[in-house]
Every structure is written in structure tokens, then in C-alpha cells.
Design a protein around this motif. Structure first.
Motif, PDB file in Angstrom:
ATOM      1  N   ARG A  11       0.819  -1.215   0.000  1.00 56.21           N
ATOM      2  CA  ARG A  11       0.000   0.000   0.000  1.00 56.21           C
ATOM      3  C   ARG A  11       0.853   1.265   0.000  1.00 56.21           C
ATOM      4  NH1 ARG A  11      -2.344  -3.721   3.300  1.00 56.21           N
ATOM      5  NH2 ARG A  11      -4.464  -4.379   2.753  1.00 56.21           N
ATOM      6  N   GLU A  12       2.173   1.101   0.083  1.00 58.06           N
ATOM      7  CA  GLU A  12       3.114   2.216   0.058  1.00 58.06           C
ATOM      8  C   GLU A  12       3.794   2.280  -1.308  1.00 58.06           C
ATOM      9  OE1 GLU A  12       3.517   4.269   2.530  1.00 58.06           O
ATOM     10  OE2 GLU A  12       2.497   3.195   4.164  1.00 58.06           O
ATOM     11  N   PRO A  13       4.223   3.464  -1.736  1.00 58.72           N
ATOM     12  CA  PRO A  13       5.000   3.549  -2.969  1.00 58.72           C
ATOM     13  C   PRO A  13       6.240   2.663  -2.872  1.00 58.72           C
ATOM     14  CG  PRO A  13       4.349   5.736  -2.223  1.00 58.72           C
ATOM     15  CD  PRO A  13       3.991   4.784  -1.117  1.00 58.72           C
ATOM     16  N   LEU A  14       6.711   2.179  -4.014  1.00 57.43           N
ATOM     17  CA  LEU A  14       7.830   1.245  -4.014  1.00 57.43           C
ATOM     18  C   LEU A  14       9.074   1.839  -3.369  1.00 57.43           C
ATOM     19  CD1 LEU A  14       9.093  -1.434  -4.779  1.00 57.43           C
ATOM     20  CD2 LEU A  14       9.501  -0.519  -7.074  1.00 57.43           C
ATOM     21  N   ALA A  15       9.384   3.089  -3.650  1.00 54.26           N
ATOM     22  CA  ALA A  15      10.587   3.700  -3.081  1.00 54.26           C
ATOM     23  C   ALA A  15      10.533   3.693  -1.554  1.00 54.26           C
ATOM     24  CB  ALA A  15      10.754   5.127  -3.601  1.00 54.26           C
ATOM     25  N   ARG A  16       9.368   3.977  -0.996  1.00 55.85           N
ATOM     26  CA  ARG A  16       9.229   3.972   0.462  1.00 55.85           C
ATOM     27  C   ARG A  16       9.355   2.559   1.004  1.00 55.85           C
ATOM     28  NH1 ARG A  16       3.994   6.880   2.307  1.00 55.85           N
ATOM     29  NH2 ARG A  16       5.079   8.525   1.156  1.00 55.85           N
ATOM     30  N   ALA A  17       8.780   1.597   0.292  1.00 57.84           N
ATOM     31  CA  ALA A  17       8.888   0.196   0.722  1.00 57.84           C
ATOM     32  C   ALA A  17      10.346  -0.241   0.747  1.00 57.84           C
ATOM     33  CB  ALA A  17       8.080  -0.694  -0.208  1.00 57.84           C
ATOM     34  N   LEU A  18      11.093   0.094  -0.274  1.00 54.95           N
ATOM     35  CA  LEU A  18      12.503  -0.301  -0.333  1.00 54.95           C
ATOM     36  C   LEU A  18      13.310   0.368   0.776  1.00 54.95           C
ATOM     37  CD1 LEU A  18      13.014  -0.243  -4.201  1.00 54.95           C
ATOM     38  CD2 LEU A  18      12.787  -2.254  -2.723  1.00 54.95           C
ATOM     39  N   GLU A  19      12.996   1.611   1.075  1.00 55.84           N
ATOM     40  CA  GLU A  19      13.669   2.304   2.182  1.00 55.84           C
ATOM     41  C   GLU A  19      13.380   1.605   3.503  1.00 55.84           C
ATOM     42  OE1 GLU A  19      15.743   4.763   2.363  1.00 55.84           O
ATOM     43  OE2 GLU A  19      15.702   5.635   0.362  1.00 55.84           O
ATOM     44  N   ASN A  20      12.124   1.232   3.720  1.00 58.29           N
ATOM     45  CA  ASN A  20      11.725   0.644   4.998  1.00 58.29           C
ATOM     46  C   ASN A  20      12.301  -0.755   5.209  1.00 58.29           C
ATOM     47  OD1 ASN A  20      10.240   2.903   5.677  1.00 58.29           O
ATOM     48  ND2 ASN A  20       8.285   2.060   4.996  1.00 58.29           N
ATOM     49  N   LEU A  21      12.620  -1.446   4.124  1.00 54.67           N
ATOM     50  CA  LEU A  21      13.152  -2.807   4.249  1.00 54.67           C
ATOM     51  C   LEU A  21      14.664  -2.835   4.428  1.00 54.67           C
ATOM     52  CD1 LEU A  21      11.019  -4.685   1.554  1.00 54.67           C
ATOM     53  CD2 LEU A  21      10.763  -4.766   4.044  1.00 54.67           C
ATOM     54  N   ALA A  22      15.320  -1.686   4.256  1.00 49.80           N
ATOM     55  CA  ALA A  22      16.785  -1.657   4.259  1.00 49.80           C
ATOM     56  C   ALA A  22      17.390  -2.112   5.580  1.00 49.80           C
ATOM     57  CB  ALA A  22      17.272  -0.249   3.917  1.00 49.80           C
ATOM     58  N   ASP A 212      17.595 -27.802  -0.153  1.00 52.26           N
ATOM     59  CA  ASP A 212      17.601 -27.301  -1.524  1.00 52.26           C
ATOM     60  C   ASP A 212      18.562 -26.130  -1.739  1.00 52.26           C
ATOM     61  OD1 ASP A 212      15.662 -29.171  -2.098  1.00 52.26           O
ATOM     62  OD2 ASP A 212      13.991 -27.765  -1.891  1.00 52.26           O
ATOM     63  N   ARG A 213      19.109 -25.612  -0.621  1.00 53.42           N
ATOM     64  CA  ARG A 213      19.960 -24.412  -0.704  1.00 53.42           C
ATOM     65  C   ARG A 213      19.243 -23.322  -1.488  1.00 53.42           C
ATOM     66  NH1 ARG A 213      26.043 -27.025  -1.697  1.00 53.42           N
ATOM     67  NH2 ARG A 213      26.033 -28.327   0.180  1.00 53.42           N
ATOM     68  N   ALA A 214      17.983 -23.174  -1.185  1.00 51.64           N
ATOM     69  CA  ALA A 214      17.112 -22.251  -1.898  1.00 51.64           C
ATOM     70  C   ALA A 214      17.023 -20.917  -1.164  1.00 51.64           C
ATOM     71  CB  ALA A 214      15.720 -22.860  -2.046  1.00 51.64           C
ATOM     72  N   THR A 215      16.447 -19.951  -1.854  1.00 47.74           N
ATOM     73  CA  THR A 215      16.262 -18.630  -1.258  1.00 47.74           C
ATOM     74  C   THR A 215      14.902 -18.544  -0.582  1.00 47.74           C
ATOM     75  OG1 THR A 215      17.598 -17.646  -3.013  1.00 47.74           O
ATOM     76  CG2 THR A 215      16.230 -16.154  -1.707  1.00 47.74           C
ATOM     77  N   PRO A 216      14.853 -18.293   0.743  1.00 40.76           N
ATOM     78  CA  PRO A 216      13.563 -18.157   1.425  1.00 40.76           C
ATOM     79  C   PRO A 216      13.120 -16.688   1.472  1.00 40.76           C
ATOM     80  CG  PRO A 216      15.328 -18.349   3.054  1.00 40.76           C
ATOM     81  CD  PRO A 216      15.989 -18.334   1.708  1.00 40.76           C
ATOM     82  N   ILE A 217      11.945 -16.422   0.933  1.00 39.40           N
ATOM     83  CA  ILE A 217      11.385 -15.076   0.911  1.00 39.40           C
ATOM     84  C   ILE A 217      10.180 -15.024   1.847  1.00 39.40           C
ATOM     85  CG2 ILE A 217      10.284 -13.293  -0.488  1.00 39.40           C
ATOM     86  CD1 ILE A 217      13.170 -13.654  -1.267  1.00 39.40           C
ATOM     87  N   VAL A 218      10.216 -14.147   2.825  1.00 35.30           N
ATOM     88  CA  VAL A 218       9.086 -13.968   3.736  1.00 35.30           C
ATOM     89  C   VAL A 218       8.037 -13.116   3.032  1.00 35.30           C
ATOM     90  CG1 VAL A 218       8.337 -13.098   5.978  1.00 35.30           C
ATOM     91  CG2 VAL A 218      10.589 -14.166   5.743  1.00 35.30           C
ATOM     92  N   GLU A 219       6.856 -13.694   2.815  1.00 33.65           N
ATOM     93  CA  GLU A 219       5.796 -13.038   2.039  1.00 33.65           C
ATOM     94  C   GLU A 219       4.562 -12.847   2.925  1.00 33.65           C
ATOM     95  OE1 GLU A 219       4.666 -13.605  -2.580  1.00 33.65           O
ATOM     96  OE2 GLU A 219       3.761 -15.084  -1.247  1.00 33.65           O
ATOM     97  N   VAL A 220       4.748 -12.071   3.976  1.00 36.59           N
ATOM     98  CA  VAL A 220       3.709 -11.831   4.985  1.00 36.59           C
ATOM     99  C   VAL A 220       3.061 -10.475   4.712  1.00 36.59           C
ATOM    100  CG1 VAL A 220       3.370 -11.474   7.466  1.00 36.59           C
ATOM    101  CG2 VAL A 220       4.810 -13.335   6.659  1.00 36.59           C
ATOM    102  N   ASP A 221       1.822 -10.297   5.197  1.00 37.28           N
ATOM    103  CA  ASP A 221       1.055  -9.129   4.761  1.00 37.28           C
ATOM    104  C   ASP A 221       1.322  -7.836   5.520  1.00 37.28           C
ATOM    105  OD1 ASP A 221      -0.176  -9.885   7.114  1.00 37.28           O
ATOM    106  OD2 ASP A 221      -2.220  -9.685   6.362  1.00 37.28           O
ATOM    107  N   THR A 222       2.125  -7.857   6.582  1.00 37.03           N
ATOM    108  CA  THR A 222       2.456  -6.621   7.304  1.00 37.03           C
ATOM    109  C   THR A 222       3.945  -6.614   7.626  1.00 37.03           C
ATOM    110  OG1 THR A 222       2.092  -7.511   9.534  1.00 37.03           O
ATOM    111  CG2 THR A 222       0.166  -6.561   8.387  1.00 37.03           C
ATOM    112  N   LEU A 223       4.500  -5.415   7.776  1.00 41.60           N
ATOM    113  CA  LEU A 223       5.912  -5.301   8.119  1.00 41.60           C
ATOM    114  C   LEU A 223       6.183  -5.853   9.515  1.00 41.60           C
ATOM    115  CD1 LEU A 223       8.691  -4.318   7.219  1.00 41.60           C
ATOM    116  CD2 LEU A 223       8.120  -2.059   8.158  1.00 41.60           C
ATOM    117  N   THR A 224       5.275  -5.601  10.443  1.00 42.56           N
ATOM    118  CA  THR A 224       5.419  -6.163  11.784  1.00 42.56           C
ATOM    119  C   THR A 224       5.438  -7.681  11.730  1.00 42.56           C
ATOM    120  OG1 THR A 224       4.282  -4.259  12.768  1.00 42.56           O
ATOM    121  CG2 THR A 224       4.401  -6.265  14.089  1.00 42.56           C
ATOM    122  N   GLY A 225       4.571  -8.248  10.887  1.00 45.36           N
ATOM    123  CA  GLY A 225       4.533  -9.689  10.723  1.00 45.36           C
ATOM    124  C   GLY A 225       5.798 -10.237  10.102  1.00 45.36           C
TER     125      GLY A 225
END
Length: 243
Positions: A11-22, A212-225
Motif C-alpha cells: 500500500r506504500e509507494p515502491l521507493a518507500r517500501a525499499l527504504e523501509n526494508l533496508a 535445496d539451498r534455496a532462497t527463502p522469501i518472507v511473504e507476509v502481509d504486514t511489516l510487523t509480521g
């Protein structure tokens, strides 16, 4: 390090999302839809993340019997490959669906045709792509392991929440996967809940990820989650035998 999908901030612009995940991760999967739709690689180039891109899914059907729709869907994903090539990202795609049960076999042929075309497009751009299993949405391909032969030779992205909805997570975990989407649910709805809030045994999931030496991506619906999920997964990893 666990990767994180921008789905948690869709629900946030992509640039803000990328900043928040840093401060949380150095690996991001961009949900290439909605506010995070990528017309070019430019929004990603200001950051040093290791990227994955979840290709557009809304309105895209690479198994469509309507040839203009199938061709357009392949073109949309090919454009995603072009963006991915600029940032060295792998791509996750959806398998498509059919409108009527009687059309399943013909739709499977179109699905295979699209995969052949997409494989050529990916090779031209030196991009790797994976096909994701679907949730309990009627008429979608790859809801169960029975459909895995349809993507033979192409990487598989295991969405553990989707597999749980279809009651076949254990069966999917027995098959190698190149990429994982991690989120929880109680088996009745695709809630993308934090790890530990549903019925999934993530000890078994993490065992498969390590295998599998695979990449795990957390795909949860909130940042807190996302943050609580990473903590839970790290605790599971720490408690694993031999770790």
C-alpha cells in the motif's frame, strides 16, 4: 539472511517500501503489481539489494485459450524479464488457469507453449525464472504435485502457504524447489499470516530450504509480521540439528 517480499508494504509507494526494508534484509522480492509495478529498472537501481521480481499476475494468463490474451501475457512477462536482466534478478511467475474443466487439456498445451516461449525469452536475457504453485483457486494449474510435470526442466518456486491451503505441503516439500515463499495460514484462507500464526510446521519447511539451498522469501502481509516471522524462522534454524 531471509529475503522479504514488498507485499508487506504494497500500500506504500515502491521507493518507500525499499527504504523501509533496508534495515531488515539485503534481499528483496518486488511484487511487480499495483503501486510496485515496474515500468523500468530505474526504481531499483538506487539500492544495493539482491533482487527477485514477482512478475505481474493480475490479468495475466499464460494458459489462456484466447490466443491474443496468451500472447499478451507472455509479452508482459517478457517485459519483466527485461527489467530483471538490468538488476540481475530472478523472476517468479504464475502458471495460468482455464475457465472450464472441459478445457483443461487444451489449456495445458497453451501453458506448455507459453513456457517454451518464455524459456527462450529468458535465455536471450540471461534471466532465470521459476513457476509458483497456486492456492485453492479453482481452475489454476500447479495446485498439487500432479501438475509438476508441466514445468519439467523449469525452476519451481514453492509457496508453502498455498500448498497448505491445498493440503499437500508435505508432498511439495518432498520435491526440490529453487525458491520459497514463506507465510502461514490455518488451511482455510490465503491470509499471508506471520510464521507461527497458522498450522504450518516450519521446522519441516526450513529443513527443505536447507536441503535445496534455496532462497527463502518472507511473504507476509504486514511489516510487523515480517519482523516477527524472521525472528521465528531464525529460532527454528538455530534449533535445527547440526546447525
Amino acid at each position: 539472511m531471509f529475503g522479504v517480499s514488498t507485499y508487506c508494504l504494497h500500500r506504500e509507494p515502491l521507493a518507500r517500501a525499499l527504504e523501509n526494508l533496508a534495515s531488515i534484509t539485503d534481499c528483496v522480492e518486488v511484487m511487480d503489481d499495483g503501486l510496485h509495478y515496474l515500468e523500468s529498472a530505474e526504481p531499483l537501481e538506487s539500492y544495493s539489494y539482491r533482487y527477485f521480481i514477482h512478475a505481474p499476475a493480475r490479468g495475466v494468463n499464460i494458459a489462456s485459450l484466447l490466443e491474443p490474451i496468451r500472447r499478451a501475457s507472455v509479452e508482459v512477462l517478457t517485459q519483466t524479464f527485461a527489467v530483471a536482466a538490468e538488476v540481475g534478478a530472478d523472476v517468479v511467475i504464475h502458471p495460468g488457469y482455464y475457465a472450464w474443466r472441459e478445457e483443461q487439456d487444451r489449456a495445458a498445451e497453451r501453458f506448455r507453449q507459453s513456457l517454451t516461449e518464455l524459456t527462450a525469452a529468458a535465455e536471450d536475457r540471461s534471466v532465470t525464472f521459476f513457476v509458483e504453485n497456486m492456492g485453492n483457486w479453482e481452475y489454476f494449474f500447479l495446485r498439487s504435485c500432479e501438475d509438476l510435470p508441466l514445468i519439467d526442466g523449469i525452476g519451481f518456486a514453492l509457496d508453502v502457504g498455498h500448498a497448505n491451503l491445498n493440503g499437500c505441503l508435505d508432498e511439495f516439500l518432498a520435491h526440490p524447489a529453487a525458491h520459497y515463499h514463506l507465510h502461514d495460514n490455518d488451511g482455510t484462507g490465503d491470509t499471508h499470516s506471520p510464521v507461527g500464526d497458522g498450522t504450518i510446521d516450519f521446522s519441516a519447511v526450513m529443513e527443505a530450504v536447507r536441503r535445496d539451498r534455496a532462497t527463502p522469501i518472507v511473504e507476509v502481509d504486514t511489516l510487523t509480521g515480517v519482523i516477527s516471522s524472521i525472528s521465528a524462522l531464525e529460532a527454528i534454524d538455530a534449533a535445527a540439528p547440526g546447525e
